[in-house]
Structures are given as structure tokens and as C-alpha cells.
Design a protein around this motif. Sequence first.
Motif, PDB file in Angstrom:
ATOM      1  N   ASN A 149       0.858  -1.184   0.000  1.00 27.04           N
ATOM      2  CA  ASN A 149       0.000   0.000   0.000  1.00 27.04           C
ATOM      3  C   ASN A 149       0.894   1.234   0.000  1.00 27.04           C
ATOM      4  OD1 ASN A 149      -1.694   2.155   0.617  1.00 27.04           O
ATOM      5  ND2 ASN A 149      -2.950   0.959   2.040  1.00 27.04           N
ATOM      6  N   LEU A 150       0.772   2.077  -1.024  1.00 29.15           N
ATOM      7  CA  LEU A 150       1.665   3.235  -1.144  1.00 29.15           C
ATOM      8  C   LEU A 150       1.423   4.278  -0.057  1.00 29.15           C
ATOM      9  CD1 LEU A 150       1.690   3.727  -5.035  1.00 29.15           C
ATOM     10  CD2 LEU A 150       3.393   2.592  -3.601  1.00 29.15           C
ATOM     11  N   GLU A 151       0.282   4.190   0.632  1.00 27.56           N
ATOM     12  CA  GLU A 151       0.036   5.099   1.753  1.00 27.56           C
ATOM     13  C   GLU A 151       0.793   4.653   3.001  1.00 27.56           C
ATOM     14  OE1 GLU A 151      -4.138   5.775   2.473  1.00 27.56           O
ATOM     15  OE2 GLU A 151      -4.570   5.447   0.355  1.00 27.56           O
ATOM     16  N   HIS A 152       1.161   3.381   3.037  1.00 24.33           N
ATOM     17  CA  HIS A 152       1.822   2.836   4.236  1.00 24.33           C
ATOM     18  C   HIS A 152       2.980   1.953   3.812  1.00 24.33           C
ATOM     19  CE1 HIS A 152      -1.613   4.370   6.459  1.00 24.33           C
ATOM     20  NE2 HIS A 152      -2.410   3.695   5.648  1.00 24.33           N
ATOM     21  N   LEU A 153       3.989   2.550   3.200  1.00 23.36           N
ATOM     22  CA  LEU A 153       5.148   1.785   2.764  1.00 23.36           C
ATOM     23  C   LEU A 153       5.962   1.316   3.971  1.00 23.36           C
ATOM     24  CD1 LEU A 153       6.358   3.920  -0.275  1.00 23.36           C
ATOM     25  CD2 LEU A 153       5.448   1.595  -0.352  1.00 23.36           C
ATOM     26  N   PRO A 154       6.554   0.135   3.895  1.00 24.14           N
ATOM     27  CA  PRO A 154       7.397  -0.326   5.005  1.00 24.14           C
ATOM     28  C   PRO A 154       8.631   0.558   5.170  1.00 24.14           C
ATOM     29  CG  PRO A 154       7.576  -1.791   3.101  1.00 24.14           C
ATOM     30  CD  PRO A 154       6.473  -0.840   2.803  1.00 24.14           C
ATOM     31  N   ALA A 155       9.224   0.494   6.341  1.00 25.19           N
ATOM     32  CA  ALA A 155      10.372   1.363   6.631  1.00 25.19           C
ATOM     33  C   ALA A 155      11.573   1.012   5.772  1.00 25.19           C
ATOM     34  CB  ALA A 155      10.727   1.261   8.112  1.00 25.19           C
ATOM     35  N   GLY A 156      11.774  -0.258   5.511  1.00 24.15           N
ATOM     36  CA  GLY A 156      12.935  -0.686   4.748  1.00 24.15           C
ATOM     37  C   GLY A 156      12.631  -0.861   3.284  1.00 24.15           C
ATOM     38  N   CYS A 157      13.155  -1.906   2.680  1.00 19.24           N
ATOM     39  CA  CYS A 157      12.911  -2.206   1.272  1.00 19.24           C
ATOM     40  C   CYS A 157      11.440  -2.561   1.066  1.00 19.24           C
ATOM     41  CB  CYS A 157      13.803  -3.363   0.828  1.00 19.24           C
ATOM     42  SG  CYS A 157      13.480  -3.934  -0.863  1.00 19.24           S
ATOM     43  N   ALA A 158      10.794  -1.917   0.101  1.00 18.99           N
ATOM     44  CA  ALA A 158       9.367  -2.152  -0.133  1.00 18.99           C
ATOM     45  C   ALA A 158       9.100  -3.585  -0.585  1.00 18.99           C
ATOM     46  CB  ALA A 158       8.839  -1.164  -1.162  1.00 18.99           C
ATOM     47  N   PHE A 159      10.111  -4.251  -1.167  1.00 15.42           N
ATOM     48  CA  PHE A 159       9.923  -5.612  -1.658  1.00 15.42           C
ATOM     49  C   PHE A 159      10.189  -6.656  -0.573  1.00 15.42           C
ATOM     50  CE2 PHE A 159      11.364  -9.337  -4.291  1.00 15.42           C
ATOM     51  CZ  PHE A 159      10.131  -9.593  -4.876  1.00 15.42           C
ATOM     52  N   CYS A 204      10.066 -10.997  -0.547  1.00 16.70           N
ATOM     53  CA  CYS A 204      11.374 -11.416  -1.040  1.00 16.70           C
ATOM     54  C   CYS A 204      11.852 -12.703  -0.360  1.00 16.70           C
ATOM     55  CB  CYS A 204      12.386 -10.303  -0.813  1.00 16.70           C
ATOM     56  SG  CYS A 204      14.041 -10.680  -1.436  1.00 16.70           S
ATOM     57  N   ALA A 205      12.274 -13.663  -1.173  1.00 12.14           N
ATOM     58  CA  ALA A 205      12.789 -14.931  -0.636  1.00 12.14           C
ATOM     59  C   ALA A 205      14.210 -14.794  -0.107  1.00 12.14           C
ATOM     60  CB  ALA A 205      12.746 -16.004  -1.726  1.00 12.14           C
ATOM     61  N   SER A 206      14.885 -13.680  -0.441  1.00  9.50           N
ATOM     62  CA  SER A 206      16.277 -13.493  -0.026  1.00  9.50           C
ATOM     63  C   SER A 206      16.416 -12.405   1.031  1.00  9.50           C
ATOM     64  CB  SER A 206      17.133 -13.122  -1.253  1.00  9.50           C
ATOM     65  OG  SER A 206      16.994 -14.074  -2.282  1.00  9.50           O
ATOM     66  N   VAL A 207      15.325 -12.105   1.735  1.00 16.47           N
ATOM     67  CA  VAL A 207      15.313 -10.980   2.662  1.00 16.47           C
ATOM     68  C   VAL A 207      16.237 -11.222   3.863  1.00 16.47           C
ATOM     69  CG1 VAL A 207      13.307 -11.864   3.935  1.00 16.47           C
ATOM     70  CG2 VAL A 207      13.780  -9.395   3.886  1.00 16.47           C
ATOM     71  N   ARG A 234      14.603  -4.971   6.223  1.00 14.95           N
ATOM     72  CA  ARG A 234      13.340  -4.495   6.789  1.00 14.95           C
ATOM     73  C   ARG A 234      13.500  -3.152   7.487  1.00 14.95           C
ATOM     74  NH1 ARG A 234      10.242  -9.085   6.363  1.00 14.95           N
ATOM     75  NH2 ARG A 234      11.331 -11.090   6.569  1.00 14.95           N
ATOM     76  N   ASN A 235      14.729  -2.739   7.704  1.00 10.52           N
ATOM     77  CA  ASN A 235      14.966  -1.510   8.481  1.00 10.52           C
ATOM     78  C   ASN A 235      15.440  -0.332   7.642  1.00 10.52           C
ATOM     79  OD1 ASN A 235      14.418  -2.951  10.899  1.00 10.52           O
ATOM     80  ND2 ASN A 235      16.507  -3.760  10.898  1.00 10.52           N
ATOM     81  N   ASP A 236      16.233  -0.606   6.599  1.00 10.71           N
ATOM     82  CA  ASP A 236      16.828   0.477   5.815  1.00 10.71           C
ATOM     83  C   ASP A 236      16.423   0.354   4.356  1.00 10.71           C
ATOM     84  OD1 ASP A 236      18.347   1.520   8.040  1.00 10.71           O
ATOM     85  OD2 ASP A 236      19.661  -0.222   7.802  1.00 10.71           O
ATOM     86  N   ARG A 237      15.954   1.460   3.787  1.00 11.26           N
ATOM     87  CA  ARG A 237      15.560   1.460   2.381  1.00 11.26           C
ATOM     88  C   ARG A 237      16.817   1.587   1.517  1.00 11.26           C
ATOM     89  NH1 ARG A 237      10.781   5.222   1.442  1.00 11.26           N
ATOM     90  NH2 ARG A 237       9.739   3.421   2.356  1.00 11.26           N
ATOM     91  N   PRO A 238      17.107   0.615   0.665  1.00 11.55           N
ATOM     92  CA  PRO A 238      18.352   0.656  -0.113  1.00 11.55           C
ATOM     93  C   PRO A 238      18.288   1.705  -1.220  1.00 11.55           C
ATOM     94  CG  PRO A 238      17.029  -1.235  -0.752  1.00 11.55           C
ATOM     95  CD  PRO A 238      16.326  -0.606   0.413  1.00 11.55           C
ATOM     96  N   ALA A 239      19.380   2.421  -1.391  1.00 13.61           N
ATOM     97  CA  ALA A 239      19.482   3.403  -2.470  1.00 13.61           C
ATOM     98  C   ALA A 239      19.834   2.700  -3.773  1.00 13.61           C
ATOM     99  CB  ALA A 239      20.549   4.436  -2.126  1.00 13.61           C
ATOM    100  N   LEU A 240      19.489   3.325  -4.883  1.00 13.98           N
ATOM    101  CA  LEU A 240      19.875   2.809  -6.198  1.00 13.98           C
ATOM    102  C   LEU A 240      21.355   3.105  -6.383  1.00 13.98           C
ATOM    103  CD1 LEU A 240      18.581   1.508  -8.777  1.00 13.98           C
ATOM    104  CD2 LEU A 240      18.484   3.823  -9.709  1.00 13.98           C
TER     105      LEU A 240
END
Length: 327
Positions: A279-289, A293-296, A301-307
Motif C-alpha cells: 500500500n503506497l500510503e503505508h510503505l514499510p520502513a525498509g525495502c518495499a519488496f 522477497c525470498a532473499s530478505v 526491513r529496516n533500511d531502504r536501499p538506495a539505487l
Amino acid sequence: MGSAPLLHIDNLTVKFTTADGAVDAVSDLSLHISPGECLGVVGESGSGKSQTFMAALGLLAANGSARGRALFHGDDLLTLGDNELNAIRGDKVAMIFQDPMTSLTPHMTVGRQLSEVLIHHRGVSAARAREESLVMLKRVRVPDPERRLAMYPHELSGGLRQRVMIAMALLCGPELIIADEPTTALDVTVQAQILDLLREVKDTLHTAVVLITHDLGVIAGLADRVAVMYAGRIVEMGDVRQVFADPRHPYTRGLLACTPRMDAAVTGALFTIPGQPPNLEHLPAGCAFAPRCASVLDACRNDRPALRGLGGGRFKACIRDDLAHAS
């Protein structure tokens, strides 16, 4: 391609105000497209693909807003007024939409709609506009073009309506075409014909093409580079052959695994990515995927990775560097 970017989108953020709160449809997105190049933009519905380019061209809904920059020949489209944008749209930049019935005016003939583009942007006479429209219909291989000029959109098949839209887009010789799901509503034979037509436009007229789609097969057949979007962000970008052969982001790997392949044996049910987009109104704190993700990892879950750049024009937004290509 060594030339300067034709369109450079820099740190674009698109927000929509809704009754339930603000929605971040696109977040800090940057990409570019060069003259004569085809950039494929792929992702599930709601990933922000279309809104990125609607924002750049000033075509957001009334409840939408954009910040950042969208530089076209160095001019920031986000700062231009309606008159300045109207002079660019349909002339230097043209859009082709998924359903031409919503883009073509139902009570006007094909000939009149084509002619009005040239009369408005080029100031030519009605007779000259009709002549050039006829030439363009022939160029996009519309059969019996003289008769089609007098017809209304509802009298044409879906494939012919899409060819009319492409003809309309090409009339003023645009430098950039943005094609938003241009083949989705068409059967596979007509899809192939439309893609061949876009490829011919790119190769012979040196027109840049942005191809927005959820179909990786369409991207593989036409694009030079691909940007994979998820939850309003680019998660992977690079040369289309390299990305397809060696995807570096788990979401890209998942999309490719979901796609049937003619050269692979069918051993059971097709792979599907578990869960649903966030839900774009409530994005998770870390990686949205991360929730799918099977490799999480915990850090995901804590930090959103930069491109980040991987070299050779490759980019990904994932903290993991140990993911092998899933064949």
C-alpha cells in the motif's frame, strides 16, 4: 549511446492527495533517455511507471503534484506553463496510450483528428494537412488509407486505431515518443505488428521511445535499456540483455521467473511472486519488496536501499551482492 540525454528526469517525486491521506506514487526517481534509444519501463500495476511520465509532461490528475526536475533539452518541464507545455506535447514529445478509444475523439473523423495536429502545431492549410495525414497513414501501413480518413474511430479495429494513434504521434516528427502499454489490448499478431512499427520508427527516424509495460517479452523485443520499477522506485536498471541474462535484484528475478519461455521445459505450474505490492500510503520502513522477497535479511526491513551503480551502466537498489542469476 554517447549523445547528451534528450530527457533527464532527476529526483522526481509524485504525490497524490486522497481522502485517506497522501500517496507517494513515485519517490526520488532519476533516469534518462538518449536520442534514438528505446528505454523500457517495466513493473506491476501501481508501480509508478505511467505517473512518472505523466508528471514530466504536466498531465497529472488535479490531486497530483510533482517535485524534482524533468529536463527536456535542458528545459525543466516541471516549471513550464500550460501554453509552453502544449507547444511541446504532440510536437516534440508525443504519447501513445493503451486504449486509443479513450484518446481519439469519437465524434470526429480520423482525417480531421490527424489534420488538426498539423494545423495546430505547424500552421499548415487544411488541404496540406490532409495530404500529409494520408502519407502518414500509408507509412504506418493502414490499408485503404483514403477511405480510413473519412471513418470514425469506432468503425476501426483495435489494431487500426492504434496505428492511427501512432500516425498522429509521428505527424510532427517528435524527438520522443512515450508509449504507455501500447499493445496490451491487442491480439498477439497485431501486437507484433505494432512493435515492428515502433522499432522501424526508432531505427529509421532516430526517434527516442519510452516503452511503458508490464510485459517483459515486449521489453526484450524492442528496448535497448530497461528500468524495473517497484512501489514508485527504480529497483534495477541497465542494458536490457545484461539485465535479462543476469538480474541483480530479487524482484527482477521474480518477474523473469514468472514469464513463460519457449526454450524451457514446462515442469509444472508457473512461478508466481508471493504476496501483493505494498500500500503506497503505508510503505514499510525498509525495502518495499522485503515482505515478498525470498532473499530478505533483517537489514532489509529496516533500511531502504538506495539505487547504486554496479559499473557498465548497471544499477540496483538491493543490499545483497551474493544473489546468483536464477535460471
